[in-house]
Motif scaffolding. Structure first.
Motif, PDB file in Angstrom:
ATOM      1  N   ALA B  51      10.429  38.318 -79.649  1.00 41.52           N
ATOM      2  CA  ALA B  51      11.697  37.716 -78.944  1.00 41.52           C
ATOM      3  C   ALA B  51      12.112  38.484 -77.796  1.00 41.52           C
ATOM      4  O   ALA B  51      11.322  39.775 -77.388  1.00 41.52           O
ATOM      5  N   ALA B  52      12.963  37.987 -76.992  1.00 41.70           N
ATOM      6  CA  ALA B  52      13.454  38.708 -75.635  1.00 41.70           C
ATOM      7  C   ALA B  52      14.809  38.965 -76.123  1.00 41.70           C
ATOM      8  O   ALA B  52      15.547  38.614 -76.829  1.00 41.70           O
ATOM      9  N   TYR B  53      15.362  40.240 -75.250  1.00 38.84           N
ATOM     10  CA  TYR B  53      16.576  40.660 -75.627  1.00 38.84           C
ATOM     11  C   TYR B  53      17.396  40.634 -74.247  1.00 38.84           C
ATOM     12  O   TYR B  53      17.094  41.058 -73.103  1.00 38.84           O
ATOM     13  N   VAL B  54      18.753  40.114 -74.468  1.00 40.54           N
ATOM     14  CA  VAL B  54      19.540  40.432 -73.382  1.00 40.54           C
ATOM     15  C   VAL B  54      20.594  41.308 -73.453  1.00 40.54           C
ATOM     16  O   VAL B  54      21.420  41.105 -74.640  1.00 40.54           O
ATOM     17  N   ILE B  55      20.855  42.361 -72.630  1.00 35.94           N
ATOM     18  CA  ILE B  55      21.800  43.515 -73.225  1.00 35.94           C
ATOM     19  C   ILE B  55      23.153  42.851 -72.633  1.00 35.94           C
ATOM     20  O   ILE B  55      23.262  42.388 -71.624  1.00 35.94           O
ATOM     21  N   LEU B  56      24.231  42.829 -73.538  1.00 31.21           N
ATOM     22  CA  LEU B  56      25.290  42.498 -73.188  1.00 31.21           C
ATOM     23  C   LEU B  56      26.264  43.422 -72.898  1.00 31.21           C
ATOM     24  O   LEU B  56      27.015  43.351 -71.818  1.00 31.21           O
ATOM     25  N   ARG B  57      25.943  44.656 -73.387  1.00 30.42           N
ATOM     26  CA  ARG B  57      26.892  45.804 -73.234  1.00 30.42           C
ATOM     27  C   ARG B  57      26.159  47.056 -73.482  1.00 30.42           C
ATOM     28  O   ARG B  57      25.211  46.866 -74.448  1.00 30.42           O
ATOM     29  N   GLY B  58      26.120  48.133 -72.870  1.00 30.99           N
ATOM     30  CA  GLY B  58      25.560  49.398 -73.065  1.00 30.99           C
ATOM     31  C   GLY B  58      24.371  49.408 -72.136  1.00 30.99           C
ATOM     32  O   GLY B  58      24.038  48.988 -71.231  1.00 30.99           O
ATOM     33  N   ASN B  59      23.543  50.501 -72.656  1.00 32.33           N
ATOM     34  CA  ASN B  59      22.319  50.999 -71.717  1.00 32.33           C
ATOM     35  C   ASN B  59      20.976  51.221 -72.525  1.00 32.33           C
ATOM     36  O   ASN B  59      21.332  51.981 -73.707  1.00 32.33           O
ATOM     37  N   ALA B  60      19.904  50.999 -72.327  1.00 35.23           N
ATOM     38  CA  ALA B  60      18.822  51.315 -72.864  1.00 35.23           C
ATOM     39  C   ALA B  60      17.701  52.144 -72.090  1.00 35.23           C
ATOM     40  O   ALA B  60      17.617  51.802 -70.895  1.00 35.23           O
ATOM     41  N   GLY B  61      16.804  52.790 -72.479  1.00 36.27           N
ATOM     42  CA  GLY B  61      15.753  53.408 -71.691  1.00 36.27           C
ATOM     43  C   GLY B  61      14.471  52.904 -72.292  1.00 36.27           C
ATOM     44  O   GLY B  61      14.113  52.398 -73.439  1.00 36.27           O
ATOM     45  N   LEU B  62      13.493  52.693 -71.371  1.00 36.34           N
ATOM     46  CA  LEU B  62      12.224  52.199 -71.342  1.00 36.34           C
ATOM     47  C   LEU B  62      11.156  53.230 -71.451  1.00 36.34           C
ATOM     48  O   LEU B  62      11.167  54.274 -70.390  1.00 36.34           O
ATOM     49  N   PHE B  63      10.253  53.398 -72.355  1.00 36.32           N
ATOM     50  CA  PHE B  63       9.392  54.715 -72.468  1.00 36.32           C
ATOM     51  C   PHE B  63       8.010  53.986 -72.724  1.00 36.32           C
ATOM     52  O   PHE B  63       7.797  52.964 -73.537  1.00 36.32           O
ATOM     53  N   VAL B  64       6.904  54.657 -72.255  1.00 37.28           N
ATOM     54  CA  VAL B  64       5.615  54.567 -72.394  1.00 37.28           C
ATOM     55  C   VAL B  64       5.103  55.643 -72.902  1.00 37.28           C
ATOM     56  O   VAL B  64       5.412  56.671 -72.539  1.00 37.28           O
ATOM     57  N   GLY B  65       3.879  55.463 -73.598  1.00 36.49           N
ATOM     58  CA  GLY B  65       3.092  56.673 -73.950  1.00 36.49           C
ATOM     59  C   GLY B  65       2.769  56.710 -75.512  1.00 36.49           C
ATOM     60  O   GLY B  65       3.477  56.100 -76.210  1.00 36.49           O
ATOM     61  N   ALA B  66       1.728  57.637 -75.849  1.00 38.00           N
ATOM     62  CA  ALA B  66       1.647  57.654 -77.194  1.00 38.00           C
ATOM     63  C   ALA B  66       1.869  58.961 -77.785  1.00 38.00           C
ATOM     64  O   ALA B  66       2.513  59.685 -77.108  1.00 38.00           O
ATOM     65  N   GLY B  67       1.579  59.005 -78.902  1.00 45.25           N
ATOM     66  CA  GLY B  67       2.223  60.249 -80.064  1.00 45.25           C
ATOM     67  C   GLY B  67       2.458  61.432 -79.203  1.00 45.25           C
ATOM     68  O   GLY B  67       3.632  61.979 -79.149  1.00 45.25           O
ATOM     69  N   CYS B  68       1.717  61.906 -78.382  1.00 50.37           N
ATOM     70  CA  CYS B  68       1.859  63.351 -77.773  1.00 50.37           C
ATOM     71  C   CYS B  68       3.236  63.320 -76.989  1.00 50.37           C
ATOM     72  O   CYS B  68       3.982  64.460 -76.961  1.00 50.37           O
ATOM     73  N   GLY B  69       3.305  62.503 -76.108  1.00 48.60           N
ATOM     74  CA  GLY B  69       4.749  62.590 -75.380  1.00 48.60           C
ATOM     75  C   GLY B  69       4.770  61.243 -74.695  1.00 48.60           C
ATOM     76  O   GLY B  69       3.894  60.632 -74.253  1.00 48.60           O
TER      77      GLY B  69
END
Lengths: 906, 154
Positions: B51-69
């Motif tokens: 699915a795709a998401y459209v944010i109507l309200r609020g804020n989100a962070g995007l993160f990449v990376g595996a287990g360690c950090g």
């Protein structure tokens, strides 16, 4: 079993046959006495013979009997009676004889019936017993449905025949010979004629009937195949649908029915032809008497009186003769059926009964290794799948068997499980061939599991404990009526050579569960652990959550579930998750439920007839009108309709967006579009009732958070809530037992366990609501000690025909769990977990090994692996290649040295 | 928030800006409105993109990376669309998205999104353009930043 049915019957019912014959002979005395009596009554008291003067008396019951060969006299002078008294006395005797004859008949028929039924029971049992003792190779050819019709239907006529098997020919033969003898007495020549005709009849008719019997045999076989085919269709229905072959099956059935019809029609024609010839022959004899006898009488060489006497005597001959021939027909018929059965139920070799003797206590453990010695195994076609293999499994070993090519590993495992018998070589447990060991040893010390293990109709629990039901472990003591009943059952079972083991006794062997610490809950713990080990616990829990509980059956549990319902609500509130469930509150509108659901505010049972929705019933509309809600919902519905039409107007009917609407299809959109157009065109005129209802229906299914059209006002919600009482005021009878009003303090029998715990609707808006609620609810369940009760509910789930109500993966897991519940020395697991993904397979194999190693009897595990990489979990690995063992050794050694193993695992 | 408000918000999302309002209503209707609490995960890196998401309200962070950090690679606020690229190219999620404040989002199912795009050729060209732009930006910034998600443009 004997070769001839008559012999079989004679061997098993000899004293009874003699007894019934004796009784039949005895019954002849009053029978013939009753023949003579009417003549006496008419001639004597009625017509007045011997009563010439009004005061004459005659003596009643006077007789004088001289014992033959002695000069003993038994006599009775009789009671002197006048005419009227005589009439009454003789009539009284007549009545008495009628009663006596009736009683004799009653006794004889009941006796014969019982004889027949006992024989039927004996033979049916014997057949099933033989199936239980069939060698594995013979069973592969057997079709279950055919065997069951043989046992059920084809032996049926034997019972009816048994009672008459010897009595009938004895009686009828006697009568016929007496009649013939009497004719001979009158005139030897005419007697010869009658004798020759009888000989012809007795000779020809059975010959003609031979074809009848052949047809009968064909009919029996085709009917049996039909039964087999029908069984096959039911079993294979999924495959039939999957490949669209239903018409092929229809054609097959029609063809078979055609064959049966042809045979049956032939049978009728022959039957009546034979009847015709038979009748003709028996009428031919009088013709000969009239013509030849008459000729000689006219010529004067035969006395007319003699001729009349012969013709009179002949009257008594055709009746018994015909019945005798009929009896012979019946005899041949059942004999053919019997031979048919023998053929099917005689595979040549049977497992010795001694190997299957009831053994309540497991025999003392002789220990010893399980080994295959120079074993060669052939498959169904005779090809050798295992050749000259010698493998020894010692106590406590964990052995993985893998196949490079061929199916030697599987075949060897099957041989360990006694599913196939080696062509040569032997498999021994200790020093004894397992085929010579009683099943009470092999069937308990060895647990065999394969992917196609069978499940019996019953609950999950019954199937899980199936492997522990070797023999009754308790005796039930009955009292009063039950005791009499039980004695009768045992007596009858003995009379028919059936075993009289009590099915009501506890058959579960509690001393051979896998967890055996001497506590009373060993059995329960074994089941719970076994379910855990094969990862079936979540499935069983899911079954429980979908199950329905009758609160009356288990009021304590229902009460605790209601408590958990409240505890859950509180816990959610405390954890700030109150928003993920909209609880059913009698005084509030539930925003996550539809308007209709809010009005009814009840758990509903689906109707047994069709799936008519209560929300759309006439009664709902009546209530809406009385509550003045109808117009409000109509207005609301119009707005919904406008929106839906606007959104969906141009979409093609197969568009995936229609999936968003649970109940509305493209056709419905067009329908609402028309309603809206009609309204515009009429401009203000009243709509039809039907249209108005259709529009209101939209409102009834409306859920605000899902549709988000903003049409549900506070006013409507309040009105709906206050109309709830009104809805229940005049609830029609047919709805009453389908609707159960929500009550936060009561268990709802019409709702599933899950609905009862949750008692609300999960929010559409909260992400991962099911996972969040599961976590909290799971914790509460354990805290409240409900886990085991819930699992018990799940275990009560009925698995259906051969477990088909479970998924394939569940069946494989359950089959494995069934073996893990019981304590054995050797666990043979033959590709027990196909179709599961690798990760789950590895987890289960690991936990099974860990679980079994916990047992104090140090069992061995032999696992034929389809996933070869899992062999690293075992101590020892045996590698098969084209039916021979090519590598056998510790996992570490093989991993370093064996090329074939490395290539397999890589 | 009602359906019509959602439609208004969708119009502000660049790739929907030129879609017929009536169609936007359909998209909104076919989507689910979901709330997330701060810390909730919308999707994980590596998940199947359904699915795709459209944010109507609020804020989100995007993160990449595996287990360690893990490394934060961006933010998404109201009006941004997330995860549509992975849906289009059927790839696993490139990043993990976590709510940094309470979020209300519209979850547009994969099938629904693909259908809308197929029905609106103009949308296809818009998406191609935004893809090309992000590719260009990524190439330009390749030396400084190893991974970069397309920044939502307003």
């Amino acid at each position: 079993m004997e070769n001839s049915l008559l012999r079989y019957i004679w061997n098993h019912t000899r004293p009874q046959q003699v007894w019934v014959l004796f009784i039949v002979l005895l019954s002849m005395v009053p029978y013939f006495a009753a023949f003579d009596l009417p003549k006496q009554i008419i001639n004597g008291p009625i017509q007045g013979q011997g009563f010439e003067t009004p005061d004459t008396t005659a003596s009643f019951m006077a007789f004088d009997f001289v014992m033959p060969l002695t000069d003993w006299h038994i006599n009775f002078d009789g009671i002197p009676l006048d005419r009227m008294s005589m009439l009454m006395a003789l009539s009284g005797v007549f009545l008495l004889l009628v009663v006596i004859n009736g009683l004799f008949k009653f006794y004889i028929n009941t006796y014969k019936g019982r004889l027949g039924e006992r024989l039927l029971r004996r033979i049916r049992f014997e057949l099933v017993d033989r199936v239980l003792r069939f060698p594995p190779s013979a069973l592969k050819q057997l079709r279950g449905a055919e065997v069951s019709t043989m046992v059920k239907d084809e032996v049926e006529p034997f019972g009816g025949f048994t009672g008459d098997a010897f009595v009938q020919p004895a009686m009828l033969g006697g009568q016929a010979i007496a009649a013939l003898f009497f004719i001979f007495l009158q005139n030897v020549w005419l007697g010869m004629i009658a004798g020759v005709m009888v000989a012809i009849q007795v000779g020809i008719i059975p010959k003609m009937r031979r074809r009848l019997i052949e047809l009968g045999r064909q009919r029996q076989i085709t009917a049996r195949h039909l039964a087999g085919k029908v069984g096959e269709i039911v079993d294979g229905i999924d495959t039939i649908h999957a490949y669209d072959t239903s018409n092929y099956e229809r054609a097959d059935i029609a063809h078979r029915l055609g064959q049966i019809y042809r045979i049956r029609y032939d049978l009728y024609r022959w039957k009546f032809l034979v009847k015709f010839v038979n009748n003709f022959l028996s009428q031919l004899t009088p013709f000969l008497f009239y013509s030849i006898g008459g000729y000689f009488a006219l010529r004067g060489s035969l006395d007319v009186g003699q001729l009349v006497a012969v013709i009179n005597a002949y009257k008594d001959l055709p009746g018994p003769l015909k019945e005798l021939i009929d009896w012979d027909q019946a005899r041949q018929d059942v004999q053919v059926k019997y031979e048919q059965l023998l053929e099917q139920f005689d595979p040549g070799v049977l497992i010795e009964p001694a190997l299957q003797v009831v053994t309540p206590v497991a025999p003392a453990n002789p220990g010893g290794a399980l080994s295959a010695q120079n074993v060669t195994i052939a498959d169904g076609s005779g090809a050798r799948v295992v050749e000259n293999v010698t493998v020894r499994i010692d106590k406590g070993e964990t052995v993985a068997i893998i196949d490079n090519s061929g199916s030697g590993a599987e075949a060897l495992a099957e041989a360990f499980g006694r599913l196939v018998w080696p062509v040569s070589g032997r498999i021994t447990l200790g020093d004894v061939d397992i085929l010579e060991l009683p099943e009470s040893v092999t069937g308990r010390r060895i647990s065999y599991v394969s992917a196609d293990s069978y499940f019996f109709h019953g609950s999950v629990k019954e199937n899980l404990l199936y492997g522990l039901k070797h023999a009754p472990t308790t005796t039930v003591s009955y009292s009063g009526r039950d005791a009499i009943n039980r004695r009768w059952e045992m007596h009858e079972a003995q009379m028919a050579a059936n075993p009289h083991l009590d099915l009501n006794a506890d058959w579960i062997d509690r001393r051979s569960t896998s967890i055996l610490r001497g506590f009373s809950d060993d059995l329960k713990q074994s089941m719970l652990r076994a379910l855990d080990v094969v990862q079936l616990t979540p499935d069983v829990m899911e079954l429980a959550l979908h199950s329905f509980l009758e609160p009356e059956d288990n009021p304590g549990l229902a009460e605790r579930i209601v408590q958990m319902r409240h505890a859950l609500r509180q816990a959610l509130q405390e954890e700030g998750l109150a928003n993920i469930v909209a609880h059913f509150d009698p005084a509030a509108y539930n925003p996550e439920a539809s308007v209709g659901e809010n009005l009814m505010f009840a758990a509903t049972r689906t109707s047994t007839f069709g799936n008519d929705d209560i929300t759309e019933s006439d009664y709902v509309f009546e209530v809406l009108k009385v509550a003045k809600l109808f117009d409000m919902l109509y207005g609301m519905g119009l707005t919904i309709a406008e929106d839906l039409v606007e959104i969906f107007a141009d979409l093609p009917p197969e568009h995936p967006f229609y999936q968003q609407l649970e109940r509305i299809t493209a056709a419905d959109i067009a329908f609402y579009q028309q309603i809206l157009q009609r309204r515009q065109a009429r401009a203000g005129q009243a709509d039809t009732e039907e249209d108005r209802r259709a529009v209101v229906r939209l409102s009834l299914h409306y859920v605000e958070p899902r549709y988000r059209l903003g049409v549900l006002t506070q006013e409507i919600m309040d009105a709906v809530v206050s109309a709830r009482d009104l809805f229940y005021l005049n609830l029609p009878a047919e709805l009453r037992n389908r609707i159960e009003r929500y009550d936060p303090h009561r268990y709802m029998a019409a709702a599933t366990l899950r609905e009862n715990v949750l008692f609300g609707k999960l929010s559409n808006r909260v992400a991962d609501a099911p996972a969040k609620i599961r976590q909290v609810a799971g914790r509460l369940m354990h805290e409240n000690g409900l886990f085991e009760s819930f699992i018990a509910l799940g275990l009560d789930f009925d698995v259906g025909n051969s477990g088909r109500r479970l998924t394939l993966a569940q069946r494989h897991k359950l089959s494995l769990a069934r073996a893990l519940v019981r304590r054995s020395d050797f666990y043979i697991l033959n590709r027990a977990l196909p179709g599961l993904d690798k990760r789950v397979q590895e987890e289960i194999v690991t936990s099974v090994i860990d679980f079994l190693r916990e047992q104090d009897n140090d069992p061995s595990i032999v696992w034929v692996l389809s996933n070869t990489s899992l062999s690293r979990l075992f101590h020892r690995v045996v590698v098969f290649d084209r039916g021979s063992v090519v590598a056998d050794g510790a996992f570490e050694a093989l991993d370093k040295e064996s090329d074939i193993y490395k290539s397999l695992v890589a | 928030m009602l359906l019509k408000d959602e439609v208004q918000l969708l119009r502000n999302v660049p790739c929907f800006s030129r879609v017929d309002p009536c169609k936007l209503k359909l998209i909104a209707f076919a989507s689910a409105r979901i709330c997330y609490e701060p810390g909730d995960i919308l999707f994980h890196q590596g998940d199947v993109a359904d699915a795709a998401y459209v944010i109507l309200r609020g804020n989100a962070g995007l993160f990449v990376g595996a287990g360690c950090g893990e490394i934060k690679i961006g933010d998404a606020g109201a009006g941004s669309i997330l995860g549509e690229m992975c849906v289009l190219c059927d790839a696993p999620r490139a990043a993990t998205v976590r709510a940094t404040m309470p979020i209300e989002a519209l979850r547009i199912g994969k099938e629904c999104l693909l259908k809308v795009i197929a029905d609106n050729p103009r949308m296809t060209s818009d998406i191609s353009r935004s893809l090309a732009e992000s590719l260009r930006d990524a190439t330009a910034l390749a030396d400084r930043q190893p991974v970069r998600m397309p920044e939502p443009t307003h």
